[in-house]
Structures are given as C-alpha cells and as structure tokens.
Enzyme design. Sequence first.
Site, PDB file in Angstrom:
ATOM      1  N   TYR A 130      34.248  -6.997   7.520  1.00 48.96           N
ATOM      2  CA  TYR A 130      33.408  -6.030   8.231  1.00 48.96           C
ATOM      3  C   TYR A 130      33.789  -4.611   7.827  1.00 48.96           C
ATOM      4  CZ  TYR A 130      31.234  -3.573  12.179  1.00 48.96           C
ATOM      5  OH  TYR A 130      30.491  -2.737  12.961  1.00 48.96           O
TER       6      TYR A 130
ATOM      7  N   SER B 193      27.789  -4.324  23.551  1.00 42.33           N
ATOM      8  CA  SER B 193      26.602  -4.881  22.907  1.00 42.33           C
ATOM      9  C   SER B 193      26.839  -6.367  22.681  1.00 42.33           C
ATOM     10  CB  SER B 193      26.323  -4.184  21.568  1.00 42.33           C
ATOM     11  OG  SER B 193      27.268  -4.592  20.594  1.00 42.33           O
TER      12      SER B 193
ATOM     13  N   LYS C 204      31.470  -1.672   5.901  1.00 47.18           N
ATOM     14  CA  LYS C 204      31.250  -0.337   6.452  1.00 47.18           C
ATOM     15  C   LYS C 204      31.805   0.750   5.530  1.00 47.18           C
ATOM     16  CE  LYS C 204      29.092  -1.689  10.128  1.00 47.18           C
ATOM     17  NZ  LYS C 204      27.655  -1.395  10.326  1.00 47.18           N
TER      18      LYS C 204
ATOM     19  N   SER D 102      30.532   2.601  11.331  1.00 45.97           N
ATOM     20  CA  SER D 102      31.532   2.218  12.331  1.00 45.97           C
ATOM     21  C   SER D 102      32.786   3.049  12.085  1.00 45.97           C
ATOM     22  CB  SER D 102      31.858   0.727  12.216  1.00 45.97           C
ATOM     23  OG  SER D 102      32.975   0.374  13.028  1.00 45.97           O
TER      24      SER D 102
END
Length: 230
Positions: free
Chosen positions: A109, A145, A113, A96
């Site tokens: 998160y 998404s 990553k 990401s």
Amino acid sequence: LEISSLSENDILVLRLDLTDRSSHEAATNSVLKHFGKIDVLVNNGGRSQRSLFVDTNLDVYSAIIELNYLGTISLTKYVLNHMIQRKKGKIVTVSSVMGIMGAPLASGYCASKYALQGFFNSLRTELTDYPEISVINICPGPVQSKIIQNVFTENLAKSLENTGDQSHKMPTDRCVRLTLVSAANDLKEAWISDQPYLAVCYLWQYAPTWAWWLMNRMGKRRIENFKSGV
C-alpha cells in the site's frame, strides 16, 4: 436531490472499475456527453493492506499497483486530455500519509501511494504551460471508512478477520471538508490527520533518523498486535 437545488440532469452516476483500464475512455466520454465538461477529477479509489511482506504472495502486490496506481493514472490520462483542451481543471488525488512515510504491514500500500506521489508531482512539472490546471495531492491519516474491511491480506482470496476499533480515527466528514478546502485553494499537497499521526509526518519529513527510530518501536508493537489478532 432531496437536500439541494440540483435537478436530475445535474447528477450522473457511472459504475467504474479502475482495474478495467479499457473502459476509462468510454466513461470519460459519457461524462463529457452529459455535462459538456469536467471541472474536477477526484481520484479516490483504492485498497489498503494488512500483511507482512514475508507472508504475502507477489500477486497481491501486483493487484495493489494495478488498482491504486495504474488504474488511477489511466483514468487521469483521459480526463487530462480534456482539461488540456480547455486549459483548465483540477486533478485531486487522495494519496495517504503512507505516501510520505513507511509503515509495517502495509508495504504494498505504501509503495502504491509513494508511486502516486511521485507521478503527480512529476505531472505537475509537465503542466507549467497550463497554470489553470491544478494537481493536488491529499494525504489523509487514519480516517473512519470501510477501507479496513476491504484490505488486501497475504493472499487475494483471504479477507481480514478482525478490523479492530475505528473510533479513534478522524471522522469522514471532517476529512472531506478539509479535502474540499485544500482543493478550493489549489494546495499542491495537504496532510490531513489528527495527532499524533500528523506530528509523525513532520518528523519523517524533517528528522528522518528520529522517525525511523520511532517507527521501529511503534512497528514492533503493531506487528505483535497483528500476530495476536488485536
């Protein structure tokens, strides 16, 4: 099967839980038994996050690392053993842009990553004796998404109530096409994003002091919107 020249034997679908690391070797062996080889591994499993660190239980961070990071490298380990035997293959990992910059409401998160970026960049240096094994990191920005519907929040039992408008994000098929082009050309790292997010990536890379200033301004507004339910 309806839109291609593939036969049923050309397709194998296996259910896989990235957090069940004990099942990854058997899943890899099932693929090898069916096809005889693995040319490409695309690591694309994971969950994002929407919560402030001060409000978030630590078990959420443990779950993020278990899924996004440990699950990914576990599966990679078994597939890589096969690729080393063949001396050929591609390992494509969907990281990401948050693996190269920090962002509010996504500290766990981002951490997962960043971990993937560090791991696969290090792994690439361990495979210099295997020049035909490519390690490719894909860093998408916002993409349309269902990841936003499945984000971690401040506790494991809570889901995100308001997912917001997703129309401004890059269409999924555009991201997929650019990912395939990157993989076909063995790019070590590809940033796939619309503006202005892509510009922020370059700012973060080459002018971090300005990036921190900008992110602080943007982050304050983002947190205010989050707290007000926008």
